[in-house]
Design an enzyme around this catalytic site. Structure first.
Site, mmCIF file in Angstrom:
data_model
loop_
_atom_site.group_PDB
_atom_site.id
_atom_site.type_symbol
_atom_site.label_atom_id
_atom_site.label_comp_id
_atom_site.label_asym_id
_atom_site.label_seq_id
_atom_site.Cartn_x
_atom_site.Cartn_y
_atom_site.Cartn_z
ATOM 1 C CG MET A 1 -2.085 -1.079 0.964
ATOM 2 S SD MET A 1 -3.493 -0.817 2.109
ATOM 3 C CE MET A 1 -2.581 -1.205 3.975
ATOM 4 C CG HIS A 2 3.827 2.533 3.062
ATOM 5 N ND1 HIS A 2 4.838 2.782 4.064
ATOM 6 C CD2 HIS A 2 2.555 2.811 3.521
ATOM 7 C CE1 HIS A 2 4.192 3.325 5.135
ATOM 8 N NE2 HIS A 2 2.912 3.444 4.891
ATOM 9 C CG ASP A 3 5.952 -0.069 -2.736
ATOM 10 O OD1 ASP A 3 6.796 0.768 -2.390
ATOM 11 O OD2 ASP A 3 5.992 -1.444 -3.238
ATOM 12 C CG PHE B 1 4.933 6.894 1.753
ATOM 13 C CD1 PHE B 1 5.376 8.059 2.027
ATOM 14 C CD2 PHE B 1 4.683 6.076 3.040
ATOM 15 C CE1 PHE B 1 5.542 8.591 3.261
ATOM 16 C CE2 PHE B 1 4.926 6.650 4.060
ATOM 17 C CZ PHE B 1 5.402 7.801 4.326
#
Length: 249
Positions: free
Chosen positions: A229-231, A234
């Site tokens: 999800m960060h990829d 973010f």
């Protein structure tokens, strides 16, 4: 310990208190604080005497999560929150850990506290899983431990809206933790630690291992999904702008 950001204090021969006191960064996850915490829990692991750990902060601050610099490094793809496992130090500790959250618990700082075996909140302090305030999805195991400890409804609300909640407000929402006036939190934690220390150390270690093994087994898969999800979230320019303009507000 030579690290001034973290103090180790033996309350009694079998009770150790870890005090986060990086006042320059208001207990955000500076290198000094993270190094100090890692060193403290390494020393605790090597001890064959301690039966309980109290993790606390100073003044109005328990722990404030990522520094602005640290968040920008993640946003730029230079690092990830998995560079160390600081967020799960309490979970991985062999003996029971009490989070005496006398002060504000912000973002990853709040999450770190929730990984303890016992959590004590302050009526006056602010607690927030404010990742989405900056536009990126939660990390550090927050998507697992926040709903697990606070219940699905409140936990999902805190994660999705990134709002700020006073301890007194969380008490009214039915959180399953003691919520006390700030000046009473540490005394309560120390008394709880004394009650734990009355038990045999081996029995405490054995029972804690049994109780937290499901958490320890589930956490790696959660972290992997949070990194995915960060990829996805973010590295947006809006996230960089929010971290730059809204940090600490």
């Amino acid at each position: 310990m030579p690290n001034a950001a973290v103090e180790l204090l033996e309350i009694e021969p079998d009770i150790i208190q870890v005090t986060m006191q990086d006042k320059a960064h208001k207990n955000a996850f500076s290198k000094e604080l993270t190094d100090g915490l890692m060193e403290a829990f390494t020393r605790i692991k090597k001890s064959s005497v301690y039966k309980a750990v109290i993790l606390t902060g100073y003044g109005h601050y328990f722990a404030s999560g990522g520094t602005q610099e640290g968040l920008l490094r993640i946003q730029q793809g230079i690092t990830k929150f998995t560079e160390d496992r600081m967020y799960s130090l309490a979970l991985e500790c062999d003996i029971p850990v009490i989070s005496a959250m006398q002060g504000h618990g912000i973002g990853g700082g709040f999450v770190m506290g929730l990984f303890s075996d016992f959590v004590i909140l302050s009526k006056e302090s602010v607690y927030t899983a404010n990742f989405m305030k900056y536009g990126f999805t939660p990390g550090m195991g927050a998507t697992f431990i926040v709903p697990e400890k606070l219940g699905a409804s409140l936990g999902h609300e805190m994660l999705l809206n990134g709002g700020h909640y006073r301890g007194g407000d969380l008490e009214k929402r039915g959180v399953p933790f003691p919520v006390l006036p700030r000046q009473e939190v540490l005394d309560y934690a120390q008394e709880l630690a004394r009650e734990l220390a009355e038990k045999p150390r081996n029995s405490l270690i054995t029972l804690k291992r049994h109780l937290v093994t499901p958490f320890r087994e589930q956490l790696p898969a959660v972290i992997e999904k949070e990194l995915i999800m960060h990829d996805e979230t973010f590295h947006d320019d809006e996230v960089k702008k929010r971290i730059t303009t809204m940090y600490g507000v």
